[in-house]
Design a protein around this motif. Sequence first.
Motif, PDB file in Angstrom:
ATOM      1  N   VAL A 207      29.731  47.976   1.781  1.00 45.66           N
ATOM      2  CA  VAL A 207      30.820  47.028   1.489  1.00 45.66           C
ATOM      3  C   VAL A 207      30.251  45.633   1.228  1.00 45.66           C
ATOM      4  O   VAL A 207      29.464  45.114   2.011  1.00 45.66           O
ATOM      5  N   PRO A 208      30.655  45.021   0.103  1.00 47.83           N
ATOM      6  CA  PRO A 208      30.170  43.665  -0.188  1.00 47.83           C
ATOM      7  C   PRO A 208      30.917  42.628   0.644  1.00 47.83           C
ATOM      8  O   PRO A 208      32.141  42.704   0.771  1.00 47.83           O
ATOM      9  N   VAL A 209      30.170  41.665   1.195  1.00 50.64           N
ATOM     10  CA  VAL A 209      30.781  40.543   1.940  1.00 50.64           C
ATOM     11  C   VAL A 209      30.099  39.258   1.478  1.00 50.64           C
ATOM     12  O   VAL A 209      28.964  39.289   1.007  1.00 50.64           O
ATOM     13  N   LYS A 210      30.798  38.124   1.602  1.00 47.64           N
ATOM     14  CA  LYS A 210      30.175  36.885   1.129  1.00 47.64           C
ATOM     15  C   LYS A 210      29.251  36.272   2.185  1.00 47.64           C
ATOM     16  O   LYS A 210      28.394  35.457   1.865  1.00 47.64           O
ATOM     17  N   ALA A 211      29.434  36.669   3.431  1.00 47.11           N
ATOM     18  CA  ALA A 211      28.533  36.223   4.500  1.00 47.11           C
ATOM     19  C   ALA A 211      28.600  37.277   5.598  1.00 47.11           C
ATOM     20  O   ALA A 211      29.593  38.009   5.700  1.00 47.11           O
ATOM     21  N   ARG A 212      27.545  37.332   6.410  1.00 49.68           N
ATOM     22  CA  ARG A 212      27.524  38.349   7.456  1.00 49.68           C
ATOM     23  C   ARG A 212      28.761  38.206   8.351  1.00 49.68           C
ATOM     24  O   ARG A 212      29.121  37.107   8.735  1.00 49.68           O
TER      25      ARG A 212
ATOM     26  N   VAL B  68      25.390  41.535   1.924  1.00 46.11           N
ATOM     27  CA  VAL B  68      25.800  40.132   1.739  1.00 46.11           C
ATOM     28  C   VAL B  68      25.470  39.645   0.321  1.00 46.11           C
ATOM     29  O   VAL B  68      24.329  39.733  -0.138  1.00 46.11           O
ATOM     30  N   PHE B  69      26.525  39.151  -0.356  1.00 43.82           N
ATOM     31  CA  PHE B  69      26.364  38.518  -1.669  1.00 43.82           C
ATOM     32  C   PHE B  69      27.094  37.179  -1.593  1.00 43.82           C
ATOM     33  O   PHE B  69      28.336  37.160  -1.595  1.00 43.82           O
ATOM     34  N   PRO B  70      26.371  36.075  -1.495  1.00 40.08           N
ATOM     35  CA  PRO B  70      27.052  34.788  -1.378  1.00 40.08           C
ATOM     36  C   PRO B  70      27.868  34.482  -2.634  1.00 40.08           C
ATOM     37  O   PRO B  70      27.562  35.005  -3.715  1.00 40.08           O
ATOM     38  N   MET B  71      28.889  33.651  -2.486  1.00 41.92           N
ATOM     39  CA  MET B  71      29.744  33.283  -3.628  1.00 41.92           C
ATOM     40  C   MET B  71      29.015  32.249  -4.480  1.00 41.92           C
ATOM     41  O   MET B  71      29.354  31.063  -4.469  1.00 41.92           O
TER      42      MET B  71
ATOM     43  N   LEU C 224      21.140  34.874  -6.465  1.00 42.10           N
ATOM     44  CA  LEU C 224      21.721  36.170  -6.120  1.00 42.10           C
ATOM     45  C   LEU C 224      20.692  37.313  -6.161  1.00 42.10           C
ATOM     46  O   LEU C 224      20.840  38.298  -5.428  1.00 42.10           O
ATOM     47  N   ARG C 225      19.661  37.181  -6.992  1.00 38.93           N
ATOM     48  CA  ARG C 225      18.722  38.297  -7.183  1.00 38.93           C
ATOM     49  C   ARG C 225      18.168  38.849  -5.875  1.00 38.93           C
ATOM     50  O   ARG C 225      18.187  40.068  -5.672  1.00 38.93           O
TER      51      ARG C 225
ATOM     52  N   THR D 137      29.741  43.164  -8.835  1.00 38.27           N
ATOM     53  CA  THR D 137      28.418  43.038  -8.213  1.00 38.27           C
ATOM     54  C   THR D 137      27.686  44.373  -8.237  1.00 38.27           C
ATOM     55  O   THR D 137      26.454  44.427  -8.288  1.00 38.27           O
ATOM     56  N   PHE D 138      28.471  45.450  -8.216  1.00 37.78           N
ATOM     57  CA  PHE D 138      27.861  46.781  -8.221  1.00 37.78           C
ATOM     58  C   PHE D 138      26.886  46.943  -9.386  1.00 37.78           C
ATOM     59  O   PHE D 138      25.861  47.618  -9.256  1.00 37.78           O
ATOM     60  N   ILE D 139      27.189  46.320 -10.521  1.00 38.18           N
ATOM     61  CA  ILE D 139      26.357  46.491 -11.727  1.00 38.18           C
ATOM     62  C   ILE D 139      24.900  46.113 -11.408  1.00 38.18           C
ATOM     63  O   ILE D 139      23.967  46.823 -11.783  1.00 38.18           O
TER      64      ILE D 139
END
Length: 257
Positions: A40-45, A69-72, A79-80, A113-115
Amino acid sequence: MHEFTPPSGTLLGVGLGPGDPALITLKAADAVARTRVLAVPVKARGAESFARRIVAGRITPAHTVLELVFPMRSDPEVLRPHWQRAAQAILTHLDRGEDVAFLCEGDPFTFGTFIYVFREVARLRPHAPVEVIPGVSAYHAAACRTLTPLAAGDDRLCVLPATYGVEVVETMLERFDTVVLLKVKPVMDALLDMLARTGLTGHAVFVNKVGTDEEAVVTDVASLRGRKLDYLSLMLVRNPARVKEPVLRGCRPKVGA
Ligand SMILES: C[S@@+](CC[C@H](N)C(=O)[O-])C[C@H]1O[C@@H](n2cnc3c(N)ncnc32)[C@H](O)[C@@H]1O
Protein backbone atom coordinates in the motif's frame (compact mmCIF):
# COMPACT_ATOMS: atom_id res chain seq x y z
CA MET A 1 25.27 -26.57 -15.72
CA HIS A 2 22.36 -24.17 -15.43
CA GLU A 3 21.79 -22.49 -12.10
CA PHE A 4 18.37 -23.25 -10.64
CA THR A 5 16.20 -20.12 -10.41
CA PRO A 6 13.22 -20.62 -8.10
CA PRO A 7 9.93 -19.49 -9.61
CA SER A 8 9.08 -15.91 -8.75
CA GLY A 9 5.82 -14.74 -7.25
CA THR A 10 3.61 -12.51 -9.40
CA LEU A 11 3.48 -8.74 -9.05
CA LEU A 12 -0.11 -7.58 -9.39
CA GLY A 13 -1.02 -3.94 -9.99
CA VAL A 14 -4.58 -3.74 -8.74
CA GLY A 15 -6.75 -0.80 -9.78
CA LEU A 16 -9.38 -0.17 -7.10
CA GLY A 17 -11.33 2.66 -8.69
CA PRO A 18 -11.74 6.19 -7.34
CA GLY A 19 -12.98 5.42 -3.83
CA ASP A 20 -16.50 4.02 -4.06
CA PRO A 21 -16.20 0.36 -2.99
CA ALA A 22 -18.97 -0.45 -5.49
CA LEU A 23 -16.57 0.55 -8.27
CA ILE A 24 -14.04 -2.12 -7.32
CA THR A 25 -14.07 -4.64 -10.16
CA LEU A 26 -14.77 -8.30 -9.43
CA LYS A 27 -11.27 -9.08 -10.67
CA ALA A 28 -9.68 -6.58 -8.28
CA ALA A 29 -11.75 -7.87 -5.35
CA ASP A 30 -10.67 -11.41 -6.16
CA ALA A 31 -6.99 -10.36 -6.39
CA VAL A 32 -7.17 -8.71 -2.96
CA ALA A 33 -8.88 -11.75 -1.46
CA ARG A 34 -6.38 -14.28 -2.81
CA THR A 35 -3.09 -12.35 -2.41
CA ARG A 36 -1.56 -12.50 1.03
CA VAL A 37 0.89 -9.60 0.65
CA LEU A 38 -0.75 -6.24 -0.04
CA ALA A 39 1.57 -3.35 -0.90
CA VAL A 40 0.00 0.00 0.00
CA PRO A 41 1.38 3.42 -0.97
CA VAL A 42 1.57 6.04 1.82
CA LYS A 43 3.00 9.56 1.76
CA ALA A 44 4.83 9.06 5.06
CA ARG A 45 5.39 6.15 7.41
CA GLY A 46 2.19 5.51 9.39
CA ALA A 47 0.12 7.88 7.23
CA GLU A 48 -3.28 6.81 5.95
CA SER A 49 -3.33 5.12 2.55
CA PHE A 50 -6.23 6.11 0.30
CA ALA A 51 -5.92 2.87 -1.68
CA ARG A 52 -5.98 0.86 1.54
CA ARG A 53 -9.10 2.74 2.67
CA ILE A 54 -10.95 1.72 -0.50
CA VAL A 55 -10.53 -1.98 0.38
CA ALA A 56 -10.61 -1.57 4.17
CA GLY A 57 -13.48 -4.05 4.53
CA ARG A 58 -11.62 -6.67 2.52
CA ILE A 59 -8.35 -6.76 4.47
CA THR A 60 -8.21 -9.65 6.92
CA PRO A 61 -5.70 -10.76 9.58
CA ALA A 62 -4.39 -13.26 7.00
CA HIS A 63 -3.00 -10.39 4.93
CA THR A 64 0.46 -8.92 5.36
CA VAL A 65 0.34 -5.19 4.64
CA LEU A 66 3.54 -3.77 3.23
CA GLU A 67 3.62 0.03 3.60
CA LEU A 68 5.61 1.70 0.84
CA VAL A 69 6.51 5.36 1.33
CA PHE A 70 6.26 7.78 -1.60
CA PRO A 71 6.47 11.41 -0.47
CA MET A 72 4.15 13.94 -2.14
CA ARG A 73 6.88 15.34 -4.36
CA SER A 74 7.06 15.70 -8.11
CA ASP A 75 10.83 15.66 -8.60
CA PRO A 76 11.80 12.26 -10.05
CA GLU A 77 15.25 12.54 -8.48
CA VAL A 78 13.66 12.77 -5.03
CA LEU A 79 11.21 9.97 -5.79
CA ARG A 80 13.60 7.52 -7.50
CA PRO A 81 15.15 6.14 -4.27
CA HIS A 82 11.62 5.54 -2.99
CA TRP A 83 10.63 3.64 -6.15
CA GLN A 84 13.83 1.60 -5.77
CA ARG A 85 13.23 0.86 -2.08
CA ALA A 86 9.64 -0.12 -2.85
CA ALA A 87 10.80 -2.47 -5.60
CA GLN A 88 13.33 -4.06 -3.23
CA ALA A 89 10.69 -4.58 -0.55
CA ILE A 90 8.41 -6.23 -3.13
CA LEU A 91 11.24 -8.41 -4.45
CA THR A 92 11.82 -9.81 -0.97
CA HIS A 93 8.43 -11.47 -1.34
CA LEU A 94 8.51 -12.26 -5.08
CA ASP A 95 11.86 -14.02 -4.65
CA ARG A 96 10.29 -16.28 -2.02
CA GLY A 97 7.61 -17.21 -4.54
CA GLU A 98 4.97 -15.03 -2.87
CA ASP A 99 2.60 -12.90 -4.94
CA VAL A 100 2.34 -9.19 -4.10
CA ALA A 101 -0.71 -7.04 -4.89
CA PHE A 102 0.14 -3.34 -5.19
CA LEU A 103 -3.06 -1.44 -4.40
CA CYS A 104 -3.73 1.52 -6.67
CA GLU A 105 -6.39 4.23 -6.54
CA GLY A 106 -8.15 4.51 -9.88
CA ASP A 107 -6.31 2.75 -12.67
CA PRO A 108 -2.72 1.53 -12.16
CA PHE A 109 -1.44 2.70 -15.54
CA THR A 110 -3.02 6.17 -15.43
CA PHE A 111 -0.50 8.51 -13.80
CA GLY A 112 -0.01 5.96 -11.02
CA THR A 113 3.04 5.43 -8.78
CA PHE A 114 2.70 1.75 -9.63
CA ILE A 115 4.15 2.48 -13.10
CA TYR A 116 7.55 3.40 -11.64
CA VAL A 117 7.66 0.48 -9.23
CA PHE A 118 6.59 -1.93 -11.97
CA ARG A 119 9.39 -0.64 -14.24
CA GLU A 120 11.95 -1.04 -11.47
CA VAL A 121 10.80 -4.59 -10.66
CA ALA A 122 10.81 -5.48 -14.38
CA ARG A 123 14.36 -4.08 -14.69
CA LEU A 124 15.65 -6.10 -11.74
CA ARG A 125 13.68 -9.29 -12.44
CA PRO A 126 12.79 -9.30 -16.14
CA HIS A 127 11.25 -12.76 -15.82
CA ALA A 128 9.03 -12.05 -12.82
CA PRO A 129 5.39 -12.40 -13.90
CA VAL A 130 3.31 -9.22 -13.76
CA GLU A 131 -0.45 -8.83 -13.99
CA VAL A 132 -2.18 -5.45 -14.09
CA ILE A 133 -5.87 -5.21 -13.28
CA PRO A 134 -7.45 -2.07 -14.72
CA GLY A 135 -9.52 0.18 -12.50
CA VAL A 136 -12.11 2.90 -13.01
CA SER A 137 -10.14 6.13 -13.26
CA ALA A 138 -11.22 9.10 -11.16
CA TYR A 139 -11.89 11.07 -14.32
CA HIS A 140 -14.17 8.38 -15.74
CA ALA A 141 -16.12 8.40 -12.49
CA ALA A 142 -16.20 12.23 -12.45
CA ALA A 143 -17.45 12.38 -16.05
CA CYS A 144 -20.28 9.96 -15.26
CA ARG A 145 -21.07 11.68 -11.96
CA THR A 146 -21.39 15.10 -13.64
CA LEU A 147 -23.05 13.79 -16.83
CA THR A 148 -20.15 15.14 -18.91
CA PRO A 149 -19.56 12.94 -21.96
CA LEU A 150 -15.81 12.81 -22.53
CA ALA A 151 -15.72 12.22 -26.27
CA ALA A 152 -18.11 11.31 -29.06
CA GLY A 153 -17.64 10.87 -32.79
CA ASP A 154 -14.58 12.81 -33.94
CA ASP A 155 -14.06 14.56 -30.60
CA ARG A 156 -10.59 14.57 -29.12
CA LEU A 157 -9.91 13.79 -25.47
CA CYS A 158 -6.82 14.92 -23.57
CA VAL A 159 -5.88 13.83 -20.04
CA LEU A 160 -3.06 15.61 -18.24
CA PRO A 161 -1.96 16.91 -14.86
CA ALA A 162 -2.60 20.67 -14.67
CA THR A 163 0.81 20.93 -13.01
CA TYR A 164 2.37 20.67 -16.50
CA GLY A 165 1.60 24.39 -16.60
CA VAL A 166 -1.32 26.61 -17.47
CA GLU A 167 0.21 27.48 -20.88
CA VAL A 168 0.19 23.77 -21.80
CA VAL A 169 -3.41 23.42 -20.63
CA GLU A 170 -4.43 26.42 -22.74
CA THR A 171 -2.79 24.90 -25.83
CA MET A 172 -4.52 21.57 -25.20
CA LEU A 173 -7.87 23.35 -24.95
CA GLU A 174 -7.31 24.73 -28.46
CA ARG A 175 -6.64 21.24 -29.81
CA PHE A 176 -9.03 19.02 -27.84
CA ASP A 177 -12.78 19.04 -27.26
CA THR A 178 -12.45 17.78 -23.71
CA VAL A 179 -9.49 18.29 -21.42
CA VAL A 180 -9.30 16.34 -18.17
CA LEU A 181 -7.13 18.11 -15.63
CA LEU A 182 -5.69 16.07 -12.79
CA LYS A 183 -3.65 17.57 -9.92
CA VAL A 184 -5.43 20.93 -10.13
CA LYS A 185 -4.85 21.86 -6.49
CA PRO A 186 -1.55 23.80 -6.77
CA VAL A 187 -2.51 25.78 -9.88
CA MET A 188 -6.22 26.43 -9.48
CA ASP A 189 -6.14 30.24 -9.38
CA ALA A 190 -3.96 30.43 -12.51
CA LEU A 191 -6.32 27.97 -14.22
CA LEU A 192 -9.30 30.12 -13.32
CA ASP A 193 -7.57 33.18 -14.82
CA MET A 194 -6.94 31.29 -18.05
CA LEU A 195 -10.51 29.93 -18.22
CA ALA A 196 -11.90 33.45 -17.73
CA ARG A 197 -9.61 34.86 -20.42
CA THR A 198 -10.55 32.13 -22.93
CA GLY A 199 -14.27 32.27 -22.15
CA LEU A 200 -14.38 28.68 -20.88
CA THR A 201 -15.28 29.24 -17.22
CA GLY A 202 -18.84 28.11 -17.88
CA HIS A 203 -17.63 24.92 -19.55
CA ALA A 204 -15.62 23.60 -16.62
CA VAL A 205 -16.69 21.42 -13.71
CA PHE A 206 -14.67 20.60 -10.61
CA VAL A 207 -15.00 17.32 -8.71
CA ASN A 208 -13.54 16.66 -5.27
CA LYS A 209 -12.96 13.07 -4.07
CA VAL A 210 -15.41 11.45 -6.45
CA GLY A 211 -16.91 8.26 -5.13
CA THR A 212 -16.18 9.01 -1.46
CA ASP A 213 -18.18 10.47 1.45
CA GLU A 214 -16.39 13.76 0.80
CA GLU A 215 -17.43 13.96 -2.84
CA ALA A 216 -18.31 17.47 -4.03
CA VAL A 217 -19.20 18.78 -7.48
CA VAL A 218 -18.67 22.48 -8.20
CA THR A 219 -20.10 23.90 -11.43
CA ASP A 220 -19.48 27.54 -10.47
CA VAL A 221 -15.75 27.00 -10.71
CA ALA A 222 -14.98 30.72 -10.22
CA SER A 223 -16.07 30.22 -6.60
CA LEU A 224 -13.00 28.03 -6.07
CA ARG A 225 -10.65 31.02 -6.19
CA GLY A 226 -8.46 31.17 -3.10
CA ARG A 227 -10.05 28.07 -1.60
CA LYS A 228 -8.01 25.32 -0.01
CA LEU A 229 -8.45 22.28 -2.25
CA ASP A 230 -7.85 18.57 -1.86
CA TYR A 231 -5.15 16.69 -3.78
CA LEU A 232 -7.84 14.23 -4.85
CA SER A 233 -9.69 16.66 -7.04
CA LEU A 234 -9.89 17.27 -10.76
CA MET A 235 -11.51 19.42 -13.40
CA LEU A 236 -13.21 18.54 -16.69
CA VAL A 237 -13.22 21.30 -19.30
CA ARG A 238 -15.12 21.20 -22.60
CA ASN A 239 -14.18 23.53 -25.43
CA PRO A 240 -17.27 23.78 -27.66
CA ALA A 241 -15.45 26.27 -29.88
CA ARG A 242 -12.59 24.00 -30.88
CA VAL A 243 -11.85 24.46 -34.57
CA LYS A 244 -12.14 20.98 -36.07
CA GLU A 245 -9.98 20.04 -39.03
CA PRO A 246 -11.39 17.52 -41.53
CA VAL A 247 -10.93 13.98 -40.15
CA LEU A 248 -8.72 11.72 -42.28
CA ARG A 249 -10.79 8.68 -43.16
CA GLY A 250 -8.47 7.20 -45.79
CA CYS A 251 -7.35 4.31 -43.58
CA ARG A 252 -10.85 2.97 -43.17
CA PRO A 253 -11.46 -0.10 -45.36
CA LYS A 254 -13.84 0.60 -48.21
CA VAL A 255 -17.08 -1.36 -48.16
CA GLY A 256 -16.81 -4.31 -50.58
CA ALA A 257 -13.05 -3.85 -51.08
C1 LIG B 1 -1.39 10.43 -9.35
S1 LIG B 1 -2.93 10.75 -10.10
C2 LIG B 1 -3.67 9.15 -9.97
C3 LIG B 1 -4.79 8.90 -10.96
C4 LIG B 1 -5.41 7.53 -10.75
N1 LIG B 1 -4.47 6.48 -11.05
C5 LIG B 1 -6.67 7.34 -11.57
O1 LIG B 1 -6.68 6.48 -12.48
O2 LIG B 1 -7.66 8.01 -11.30
C6 LIG B 1 -3.71 11.65 -8.81
C7 LIG B 1 -4.74 12.62 -9.33
O3 LIG B 1 -5.88 11.90 -9.76
C8 LIG B 1 -7.05 12.61 -9.42
N2 LIG B 1 -7.86 11.78 -8.50
C9 LIG B 1 -7.55 10.57 -8.01
N3 LIG B 1 -8.57 10.09 -7.26
C10 LIG B 1 -9.53 11.03 -7.28
C11 LIG B 1 -10.84 11.13 -6.72
N4 LIG B 1 -11.36 10.15 -5.98
N5 LIG B 1 -11.58 12.24 -6.98
C12 LIG B 1 -11.08 13.24 -7.75
N6 LIG B 1 -9.85 13.20 -8.30
C13 LIG B 1 -9.09 12.11 -8.07
C14 LIG B 1 -6.62 13.92 -8.78
O4 LIG B 1 -6.54 14.90 -9.79
C15 LIG B 1 -5.25 13.57 -8.27
O5 LIG B 1 -4.45 14.73 -8.14
